[in-house]
Scaffold this active site. Structure first.
Site, PDB file in Angstrom:
ATOM      1  N   ASP A  70       0.856  -1.108  -0.177  1.00  0.00           N
ATOM      2  CA  ASP A  70       0.007  -0.058   0.018  1.00  0.00           C
ATOM      3  C   ASP A  70       0.729   1.080   0.066  1.00  0.00           C
ATOM      4  O   ASP A  70       1.509   1.416   0.981  1.00  0.00           O
ATOM      5  CB  ASP A  70      -0.957  -0.059   1.429  1.00  0.00           C
ATOM      6  N   LEU A  71       0.905   2.039  -1.054  1.00  0.00           N
ATOM      7  CA  LEU A  71       1.927   3.068  -1.069  1.00  0.00           C
ATOM      8  C   LEU A  71       1.389   4.442  -0.315  1.00  0.00           C
ATOM      9  O   LEU A  71       2.362   5.116   0.186  1.00  0.00           O
ATOM     10  CB  LEU A  71       1.707   3.638  -2.698  1.00  0.00           C
ATOM     11  N   ASN A  97       3.971   5.340 -11.482  1.00  0.00           N
ATOM     12  CA  ASN A  97       2.620   5.202 -12.394  1.00  0.00           C
ATOM     13  C   ASN A  97       1.382   5.144 -11.504  1.00  0.00           C
ATOM     14  O   ASN A  97       0.449   5.679 -11.962  1.00  0.00           O
ATOM     15  CB  ASN A  97       2.719   4.044 -13.357  1.00  0.00           C
ATOM     16  N   TYR A 162      -7.218  15.631  -7.196  1.00  0.00           N
ATOM     17  CA  TYR A 162      -6.070  14.768  -8.164  1.00  0.00           C
ATOM     18  C   TYR A 162      -5.684  15.707  -9.058  1.00  0.00           C
ATOM     19  O   TYR A 162      -4.376  15.356  -9.216  1.00  0.00           O
ATOM     20  CB  TYR A 162      -7.309  13.812  -9.051  1.00  0.00           C
ATOM     21  N   ALA A 165      -2.702  17.385  -7.419  1.00  0.00           N
ATOM     22  CA  ALA A 165      -1.525  16.174  -7.250  1.00  0.00           C
ATOM     23  C   ALA A 165      -0.829  16.311  -8.594  1.00  0.00           C
ATOM     24  O   ALA A 165       0.361  16.069  -8.618  1.00  0.00           O
ATOM     25  CB  ALA A 165      -1.966  14.925  -6.845  1.00  0.00           C
TER      26      ALA A 165
END
Length: 255
Positions: A70-71, A97, A162, A165
């Site tokens: 889990d990043l 990615n 998003y 980011a």
């Protein structure tokens, strides 16, 4: 269709791809495996990732290393990078990615939602780069490729956290390029247009919307995940030896 070009300098390279188990990431995992790279990829989807490994073991002749992680958990992310390096040698190609393009209305965003969104879409890009940098410095070379998006360039209205980011990734790319360049490490970004993955088809694609979008591209073909492979191979290889701090827009000429 995968690119026909072969990049001999990538054969045997230690490559790490985040979000490499599905969508664009799975195409990248396949594309680098077919180049003879030692590929490790991070993902949280066990079944799909193992199925991808099984398929590539047959088609590419080598099984990628799947790292369940889990990043959002930075210590787990660092441990995954260490496992990739232990298995394949220091990572010299990193592709950041992984992303989660969930739609959200301005009025619904809370501080917790904002932080959660950034913890997937921006924060891991830095910490994965931080983790691979020492190995790249020791090797005297490296290529970091950060996936951004054209969504913030077209003023997409439905996911402000998003798009923030994705804009931040370009700033991060340029800052890391300036810092790491003296060590032979190049840092670039790829900004895809509307790439039609299974997730896109399931959630947002309609015939009308897709036709209208493609009609505004110079190349009037639907973009597929494998269309991102060639640009990544180029940026990873010594064909782009003096190219850094750049953003490559791959959108069929929409912008």
């Amino acid at each position: 269709m995968m690119p026909s070009a072969r990049f001999p300098d990538l054969e045997g390279a230690s490559v790490l791809i985040t979000g490499g188990g599905s969508g664009i990431g799975a195409a990248l995992t396949e594309g680098f495996a077919l180049q003879g790279c030692k590929v490790a990829f991070i993902d949280i989807a066990d079944a799909a990732s193992e199925a991808l490994c099984d398929a590539l073991e047959k088609s590419a002749g080598a099984r990628p290393l799947f790292l369940n992680c889990d990043l959002r958990d930075i210590e787990a992310l660092r441990a995954a990078v260490a496992r990739a390096a232990a298995a394949h040698g220091p990572v010299t190609v990193l592709i950041n990615n992984a992303a989660f393009d969930q739609r959200h209305a301005v009025e619904d965003v809370t501080p917790d939602y904002w932080d959660e969104n950034q913890s997937i879409n921006l924060r891991p890009h830095f910490f994965t780069a931080q983790a691979v940098a020492p190995g790249m410095k020791a090797a005297g070379r490296g290529s970091i490729i950060n996936f951004t998006s054209t969504s913030f360039l077209i003023n997409h209205p439905d996911m402000p956290s998003y798009t923030a980011a994705k804009a931040g990734i370009i700033g991060l790319t340029k800052g890391l390029a300036g810092k790491l360049g003296p060590d032979g490490i190049r840092v670039n970004a790829i900004a895809p247009g509307w790439v039609i993955t299974e997730r896109q088809r399931a959630l947002w694609v309609t015939d009308e919307a897709l036709s209208a979008h493609v009609a505004n591209q110079c190349i009037r073909e639907v973009m597929k995940p494998e269309d991102m492979v060639g640009p990544c191979l180029f940026l990873a290889s010594d064909a782009s030896l003096m190219l850094t701090a750049q953003t490559l827009i791959v959108d069929g000429g929409y912008l």
